[in-house]
Design an enzyme around this catalytic site. Structure first.
Site, PDB file in Angstrom:
ATOM      1  N   ILE A  28      45.101  38.412  46.964  1.00 29.30           N
ATOM      2  CA  ILE A  28      44.038  39.386  47.211  1.00 29.30           C
ATOM      3  C   ILE A  28      42.735  38.653  47.516  1.00 29.30           C
ATOM      4  CG2 ILE A  28      42.720  41.307  46.220  1.00 29.30           C
ATOM      5  CD1 ILE A  28      45.163  41.598  44.230  1.00 29.30           C
ATOM      6  N   CYS A  29      42.104  39.029  48.618  1.00 27.67           N
ATOM      7  CA  CYS A  29      40.806  38.453  48.962  1.00 27.67           C
ATOM      8  C   CYS A  29      39.731  39.404  48.448  1.00 27.67           C
ATOM      9  CB  CYS A  29      40.688  38.274  50.475  1.00 27.67           C
ATOM     10  SG  CYS A  29      39.159  37.429  50.938  1.00 27.67           S
ATOM     11  N   LEU A  30      39.168  39.035  47.322  1.00 24.73           N
ATOM     12  CA  LEU A  30      38.150  39.863  46.671  1.00 24.73           C
ATOM     13  C   LEU A  30      37.123  38.916  46.065  1.00 24.73           C
ATOM     14  CD1 LEU A  30      37.296  42.723  45.751  1.00 24.73           C
ATOM     15  CD2 LEU A  30      38.779  42.422  43.765  1.00 24.73           C
TER      16      LEU A  30
END
Length: 132
Positions: free
Chosen positions: A89-91
């Protein structure tokens, strides 16, 4: 490492106490390892994910809460900020915007918010444009 264990036990007790407070998130600690957690989150309403239940895997570092947990989707999801093959996840809060004020529960809430409001400026899945 003792501080991270104490913090995780505190979060565990909080999750047990507030199970009904957030029906969209079910967070479970691995019985044999306090640094491994799983979560089931409900897809946000009025999105293509509505009605779905998605499983997340948390790997918590020994430096937690000074370092963020590693979180990935175990459930396949087609989303611009999720790597389709690995579930990564790119967060920002899982990278450079992490703060010890975040908890595993609040990370789940942030992931649900990301599902509803993709960040096209930081895609992990370049083939996926937001469907809404």
């Amino acid at each position: 490492m003792q501080a991270s264990r104490a913090r995780l036990f505190k979060e565990y007790k909080e999750v047990q106490r507030e199970k009904s407070a957030d029906p969209d998130i079910q967070l479970v600690c691995d019985d044999s390892n306090i640094f491994k957690w799983n979560a089931l989150i409900k897809g946000p309403s009025e999105t293509p994910f509505e009605g779905g239940v998605f499983q997340l895997a948390f790997s918590v570092p020994e430096q937690y809460p000074l370092q963020p947990p590693q979180v990935r989707f175990l459930t396949k999801i087609f989303h611009p900020n999720v790597h389709f093959k690995t579930g990564e996840i790119c967060l920002d809060i899982l990278k450079n915007a992490w703060s010890p004020a975040w908890t595993l529960q609040s990370v789940c809430r942030a992931i649900i918010a990301l599902m509803a409001h993709p960040e096209p400026d930081s895609p992990l899945n370049c083939d996926s444009d937001p469907p809404y």
